[in-house]
Design an enzyme around this catalytic site. Structure first.
Site, short mmCIF file in Angstrom:
data_model
loop_
_atom_site.label_atom_id
_atom_site.label_comp_id
_atom_site.label_asym_id
_atom_site.label_seq_id
_atom_site.Cartn_x
_atom_site.Cartn_y
_atom_site.Cartn_z
N PHE A 255 71.25 19.29 41.78
CA PHE A 255 70.10 18.48 42.20
C PHE A 255 70.25 17.90 43.61
O PHE A 255 69.55 16.96 43.96
CB PHE A 255 69.84 17.36 41.19
N PRO A 654 59.30 33.75 33.29
CA PRO A 654 58.58 32.54 32.87
C PRO A 654 59.42 31.56 32.07
O PRO A 654 59.25 30.35 32.19
CB PRO A 654 57.42 33.10 32.03
N VAL A 724 60.54 27.36 42.58
CA VAL A 724 60.15 26.43 41.51
C VAL A 724 61.14 25.28 41.33
O VAL A 724 60.91 24.40 40.51
CB VAL A 724 59.98 27.16 40.16
N GLU A 726 61.99 22.53 42.91
CA GLU A 726 61.72 21.14 43.24
C GLU A 726 60.27 20.69 43.08
O GLU A 726 60.01 19.50 42.95
CB GLU A 726 62.18 20.87 44.68
#
Length: 759
Positions: A255, A654, A724, A726
């Site tokens: 992160f 997905p 995808v 953040e």
């Protein structure tokens, strides 16, 4: 006439695996305990290290008494600034060598008696056991000469310094005269929002295992950027880059907190060099909080001017964020405000305020995560002033181009996002009046917020080897921080070469593999898969050369299902082609291992990046729809329903993409309701440096989170994907705050939304 967009269009090839929800290739290893992390690597005769932290915010060490610590059985060495070997200072940051941005702070740990924050490492204890190291660390006595310090951001924010702006940091961006347009607007809001500091608390705390063999160093590190760690350690210890090997097989969450090089990594390598033994340092939660930067606190102004029909005429977004006196960077809270709404007059401006504190660092969606709370809350407040539906206000102000730079959007369809989200959430059933919706005694509120994040697309290198048995090996120094990058790389490789996904093995996490970008900026997957496609094309050209030289030659064949075949059915499998050529395998790679080759690659990458930035804006976008229930007596807030709809280009997997976005939503719920780093303004000490006091969301705080995709490819990228990692957190805190206002009629402009701020 062919448009510029069509010239850049890359039509995706038919696929069998890309776009499917394939399970993680490392899933079984992770759930069974087979995945090995940096604190679990076995070494014979390993020693353990623990940190001693400064207890003042600013000053110098005047004395260190290590007598009692050295008397603890099993203690091997206590390192301080008095006996630690000298290390070479960090290099100055340069855009032409991104690895120079590796250190979280330029402080030369244990090579100075200066103290720059409460928690700075001032000693390292090395012992035979972890228990002995920590016991001895508590016995080290340090005396100080304190100096005047500023430890309270509430005080420092009154003395901001404007950010000049560069390729690395956003300063001021403006178009038109926003202040004048604001003053002339028929309807306007001018508001102040604040967000607190937040700390990283990944599932795996920072950990490093280091071992020297002469002048060669091997480091197992929980890092998001193997290449940066390698080059940084090589410089600090004065050894060739080729003499440093960095391994990160698995990382238990990053992160941004593991994107820079912090004290634990450097001092573990130093301790191993001094003792001549492998050394492991697994930071405690407190040590992570006190030595690894987090998100900076901010104060923001958002002012919006509009016509009475909701058309924006002015947008002002300015922010002041905290930086450490010993490092840290601006939290670019207004970054998304350059792109999100079509106001003719826009002003965004960033400033910083210095505090004697641990330098801040990247934390998921730096800038946008906290800046979107202010912007999207202000949009909601303007909608109330106008008497407009907040979703309609957003849709009315969708720009056709970048409002501040006039570049085209490579793809953007937020109106479709809004329409789908409204339909699936049931937005038309929302009574706009606050406190008008109830479920028994609970007040019910619905909120919405837009999301925008600009993924970065960088270069990366891979090696692809096709074997005679039809299996494929992909090697790249990627970092698996939990996103499933190995799975997606296997899917892309399988489709590019026409082999089953199970035939592809992906090896990553080692600096001896081709250099890859860091897992940051929502860039790793797009960069890695672009390199895979390039290498596969090289490999296929080599295979074509083999079949054309074979006897009899095979011409006019195309690649399909594990070989080259013609329309009439004639052809050869990969195994047959390589067998006929007498080759066990054939391979292709991108990039170079040489220093000169890597430098040239860096120049080419930066040239492409800057040229692309002048031409396009590549936004990953979305919208969050949130339902909350609030107890009218206690002000307890429960998030009870969530829908996120995203336009992130092509979705390669997905299942994995939804998982990433759900994680961002959960992190955003934490920011909205619970997370706050508390600092004692008298001493600068973090008062809640652990999960017992720093509250992250748990299962009871998180509802079912539904995720939807537009799933249309970006025509300017090789596979059509954007990123995808953040965008999922962006706008989340605002969606919660807007829902809380709708439920209660109380507008809170300060995070987190704790009970006392609602009562």
């Amino acid at each position: 006439m062919t448009t510029a967009l069509e010239k850049n269009r890359t039509a995706p090839a038919p696929t069998k695996n890309v776009g499917r929800s394939i399970d993680r290739v490392d899933g079984i290893a992770k759930v069974s305990g087979g995945a090995r992390f940096s604190a679990e690597v076995p070494y014979a005769d390993i020693a353990h290290a623990a940190l001693v932290h400064a207890s003042i915010p600013r000053g110098r060490v005047t004395g260190i008494d290590t007598t009692a610590a050295e008397a603890v059985p099993g203690v091997l060495k206590v390192l301080t600034h008095q006996n630690a070997p000298k290390m070479i200072p960090s290099a100055k940051p340069s855009i032409m060598d991104l690895s120079t941005m590796a250190p979280g702070t330029p402080i030369n740990y244990l090579n100075t008696d200066e103290v720059h924050w409460n928690g700075q490492p001032v000693a390292v204890v090395v012992a035979e056991t972890l228990e002995a190291a920590h016991a001895a660390a508590r016995l080290v006595e340090v005396s100080y000469e304190s100096r005047p310090a500023v430890t309270d951001f509430a005080v420092a924010q009154d003395h901001p310094k404007p950010v000049k702006g560069s390729l690395i940091e956003v300063g001021e961006v403006k178009t038109g005269d926003a202040e004048q347009a604001l003053a002339a607007a028929p309807v306007a809001v001018d508001l102040r929002y604040t967000t607190p500091g937040q700390n990283h608390n990944a599932l795996e705390p920072h950990a490093t295992t280091a071992a020297w063999d002469g002048d060669r160093l091997t480091v197992h590190d929980a890092t998001q950027n193997i290449d940066w760690v390698r080059k940084h350690l090589a410089r600090r210890f004065g050894v060739p880059v080729a003499g440093v090997r960095v391994i990160a097989e698995f990382i238990g969450g990053g992160f941004g907190g593991k994107g820079s090089v912090w004290a634990g990594t450097v001092l573990t390598a130093l301790a191993a060099k001094v003792t001549g033994r492998p050394v492991r340092m697994a930071l405690t939660r407190e040590a992570v909080n006190r030595t690894v930067g987090g998100r900076a606190p901010t104060v923001q102004r958002v002012a919006l001017g509009a016509q009475r029909d909701g058309t924006l005429t002015a947008l002002v977004h300015t922010g002041v964020s905290q930086v450490g006196r010993a490092g840290g960077g601006v939290e670019p809270v207004a970054s998304q405000s350059q792109y999100l709404y079509a106001a003719p007059a826009i002003l965004v401006r960033h400033s910083t305020a210095e505090v004697d504190a641990l330098p801040n660092t990247y934390m998921r969606a730096p800038g946008e995560a906290m800046g979107s709370f202010a912007l999207e809350s202000a949009i909601d407040e303007l909608a109330v002033e106008l008497g407009l539906d907040p979703l309609e206000l957003r849709a009315r102000n969708e720009p056709e181009r970048n409002p501040t730079g006039r570049q085209r959007f490579s793809r953007r369809d937020l109106r479709a996002v809004y329409a789908r989200g409204a339909r699936e959430f049931g937005w038309s059933g929302r009574d706009p009046k606050p406190r008008s919706m109830r479920d028994g005694r609970w007040l019910v509120g619905w909120g919405v917020a837009a999301a925008l994040h600009l993924p970065v697309h960088l270069g990366g290198d891979v090696l692809v080897r096709l074997r005679a048995d039809g299996t494929v090996l992909v090697r790249s120094g990627l970092q698996e921080i939990g996103v499933g990058v190995a799975t997606v790389v296997a899917q892309v490789t399988a489709d590019a070469l026409g082999v089953p996904v199970g035939a592809v093995t992906v090896e990553l996490g080692d600096s001896e593999q081709p250099t890859a970008p860091g897992a940051a900026g929502s860039t790793q997957t797009s960069s890695a898969t672009a390199a895979v496609l390039q290498a596969c094309e090289q490999l296929k050209r080599s295979m074509l050369g083999l079949v054309r030289r074979s006897s009899p030659p095979l011409r006019d064949a195309t690649f399909t299902d594990g070989g080259l075949f013609r329309a009439d059915g004639a052809g050869r499998s990969y195994s047959e082609i390589l067998g006929d050529a007498g080759l066990p395998s054939i391979e292709a790679r991108t990039g170079s291992d040489s220093r000169l080759g890597q430098a040239a690659g860096q120049v080419r990458m930066m040239t492409r990046f800057l040229a692309d930035r002048r031409r396009w804006v590549h936004p990953a976008t979305g919208a969050h729809f949130c339902e909350v229930r609030v107890d009218p007596d206690t002000a307890e807030v429960r998030v009870t329903r969530w829908l996120g709809v995203f336009d992130v280009g092509r979705v390669l997997n997905p299942k994995l993409a939804s998982s990433q976005l759900r994680g961002g939503v959960v992190m955003g719920i934490g920011a909205a309701l619970t997370e706050e780093t508390l600092v004692d303004p008298r001493s600068g000490r973090i008062m809640n440096p652990g999960l017992g006091e720093y509250h992250v969301p748990v299962h009871a705080d998180v509802p079912r989170i539904d995720i939807g995709f537009i799933d249309e490819p970006d025509p300017t990228t090789p596979l059509g994907l954007l990123g995808v990692g953040e965008v999922g957190i962006t706008g989340v805190a605002a969606a919660v705050a807007n829902a809380v206002h709708h439920a209660t009629g109380v507008r809170v402009r300060e995070l987190p939304l704790t009970l006392d701020r609602l009562l």
